[in-house]
Design a protein around this motif. Structure first.
Motif, PDB file in Angstrom:
ATOM      1  N   ARG A   1     -14.248  -6.422 -25.205  1.00  0.00           N
ATOM      2  CA  ARG A   1     -14.679  -5.958 -26.682  1.00  0.00           C
ATOM      3  C   ARG A   1     -13.998  -4.979 -27.067  1.00  0.00           C
ATOM      4  N   TRP A   2     -13.924  -4.063 -25.907  1.00  0.00           N
ATOM      5  CA  TRP A   2     -13.475  -1.980 -26.372  1.00  0.00           C
ATOM      6  C   TRP A   2     -11.952  -2.084 -26.713  1.00  0.00           C
ATOM      7  N   ALA A   3     -11.958  -2.989 -25.332  1.00  0.00           N
ATOM      8  CA  ALA A   3     -10.265  -3.942 -25.336  1.00  0.00           C
ATOM      9  C   ALA A   3      -9.457  -3.596 -27.010  1.00  0.00           C
ATOM     10  N   SER A   4     -10.514  -5.543 -27.417  1.00  0.00           N
ATOM     11  CA  SER A   4      -9.692  -5.932 -28.480  1.00  0.00           C
ATOM     12  C   SER A   4      -9.657  -5.298 -29.511  1.00  0.00           C
ATOM     13  N   ARG A   5     -10.788  -4.657 -30.342  1.00  0.00           N
ATOM     14  CA  ARG A   5     -11.264  -3.682 -31.165  1.00  0.00           C
ATOM     15  C   ARG A   5     -10.337  -2.413 -31.298  1.00  0.00           C
ATOM     16  N   SER A   6      -9.728  -2.284 -30.160  1.00  0.00           N
ATOM     17  CA  SER A   6      -8.555  -1.325 -30.124  1.00  0.00           C
ATOM     18  C   SER A   6      -7.043  -1.490 -30.031  1.00  0.00           C
ATOM     19  N   VAL A   7      -6.982  -2.609 -30.677  1.00  0.00           N
ATOM     20  CA  VAL A   7      -5.385  -3.016 -30.901  1.00  0.00           C
ATOM     21  C   VAL A   7      -4.968  -3.079 -32.218  1.00  0.00           C
ATOM     22  N   PRO A   8      -4.021  -2.165 -32.518  1.00  0.00           N
ATOM     23  CA  PRO A   8      -3.966  -2.056 -34.068  1.00  0.00           C
ATOM     24  C   PRO A   8      -4.002  -3.482 -34.834  1.00  0.00           C
ATOM     25  N   ASN A   9      -4.198  -3.398 -36.219  1.00  0.00           N
ATOM     26  CA  ASN A   9      -3.610  -4.239 -37.091  1.00  0.00           C
ATOM     27  C   ASN A   9      -2.944  -4.293 -37.729  1.00  0.00           C
ATOM     28  N   ASN A  10      -1.386  -5.082 -37.481  1.00  0.00           N
ATOM     29  CA  ASN A  10      -0.379  -4.790 -38.209  1.00  0.00           C
ATOM     30  C   ASN A  10      -0.301  -6.318 -38.743  1.00  0.00           C
ATOM     31  N   VAL A  11      -1.415  -7.408 -38.936  1.00  0.00           N
ATOM     32  CA  VAL A  11      -1.460  -8.515 -39.323  1.00  0.00           C
ATOM     33  C   VAL A  11      -1.716  -8.137 -41.381  1.00  0.00           C
ATOM     34  N   LYS A  12      -0.628  -8.951 -41.488  1.00  0.00           N
ATOM     35  CA  LYS A  12      -0.856  -8.505 -43.446  1.00  0.00           C
ATOM     36  C   LYS A  12      -1.831  -9.928 -43.977  1.00  0.00           C
ATOM     37  N   ALA A  13      -2.829 -10.002 -44.412  1.00  0.00           N
ATOM     38  CA  ALA A  13      -3.633 -11.507 -44.779  1.00  0.00           C
ATOM     39  C   ALA A  13      -2.989 -11.756 -45.972  1.00  0.00           C
ATOM     40  N   LEU A  14      -2.539 -12.811 -45.755  1.00  0.00           N
ATOM     41  CA  LEU A  14      -2.051 -13.893 -46.950  1.00  0.00           C
ATOM     42  C   LEU A  14      -3.077 -15.027 -47.737  1.00  0.00           C
TER      43      LEU A  14
END
Length: 263
Positions: free
Chosen positions: A129-142
């Motif tokens: 959970r810690w590692a997954s939450r740390s991935v920056p989000n650069n996906v644009k929700a459309l």
């Protein structure tokens, strides 16, 4: 010869002992300073455990850390550094290691400051959970179809990649890939449960019974192309690299041809 062998063994011993902390089939990769620098050059989110072979907490953590590494492989690499090895002591000092184990996540490799794991709950679930939450989000929700043209125009200088699936959220895989190719490619996500949007582009509603699909807009183009490979980390990474180096055959394929090939 005997003296040489003993000398060689003494040099390798710290690495051997440290590696023995983790299970034989572990996905955790041991790093020395050179390997650490190489890992930090990548834009990938990665986790590094700074350990010592005599540390009881490290020994108890190792199986759980290894389980997390297995679960998140190959999306988020897990590494370890043996701070007891003379070769690594300077690196551990530079990373501010004052106790063992010290765990850090590097969201964008060496491009941003690392984040420390401060919990005493050293379980695979917590690490995941810690590692997954740390991935920056650069996906644009459309979320709406009418959101897509404006986003395509805004990012027209880059290859644009849209994931179509039935879910309202995109998977960790997509978030990891968007972070890996930050500033090189633009990533979007659109919920298309029945494949209606795909059909409007001239593509089949389903591919091998699945509605999930990846479509590509080359730089400056408004004509989408359907990616027909496996939607897993390694084949997608290989495909994206081929787009960036110009060797992707799919860039010469029209939407109509993709549909014909699928039928």
């Amino acid at each position: 010869m005997l003296l040489f062998s003993l000398a060689t063994l003494l040099v390798l011993l710290p690495t051997i002992v440290s590696a023995a902390i983790f299970p034989p089939d572990t996905k955790v990769k041991m790093l020395d300073p050179k390997g650490f620098r190489k890992a930090m050059k990548s834009n990938r989110t990665s986790v590094v455990a700074f350990v010592a072979p005599w540390c009881g907490h490290c020994q108890r953590m190792a199986p759980e850390y290894s389980k997390a590494a297995q679960n998140l492989s190959p999306l988020i690499p897990f590494y370890a550094v043996d701070c007891d090895a003379e070769l690594n002591k300077r690196l551990c000092g530079e990373q501010g290691v004052q106790g063992f184990p010290t765990l850090k996540v590097f969201p964008r490799g060496g491009q941003t400051a690392p984040e420390s794991y401060d919990s005493n709950e050293r379980t695979s679930g917590k690490f995941i959970r810690w590692a997954s939450r740390s991935v920056p989000n650069n996906v644009k929700a459309l979320p709406h179809i009418h959101d897509i043209p404006a986003w395509l125009d805004k990012t027209s200088d880059l290859p644009r990649i849209i994931l179509l699936n039935k879910d309202k959220k995109f998977p960790l895989l997509w978030q990891v890939l968007a972070n890996n190719y930050r500033k090189k490619m633009a990533f979007g996500h659109h919920t298309d449960p029945n494949g209606a949007f795909a059909v409007s582009l001239g593509f089949p509603a389903t591919v091998e019974g699945k509605t999930s699909k990846v479509i590509v807009y080359p730089p400056g183009s408004s004509v989408p192309i359907l990616y027909e490979g496996m939607t897993k980390y390694e084949p997608l990474t290989k495909f994206f690299r081929s787009i960036l180096d110009g060797s992707a055959d799919i860039l010469q394929t029209s939407p109509e041809q993709s549909v014909r090939d699928e039928l």
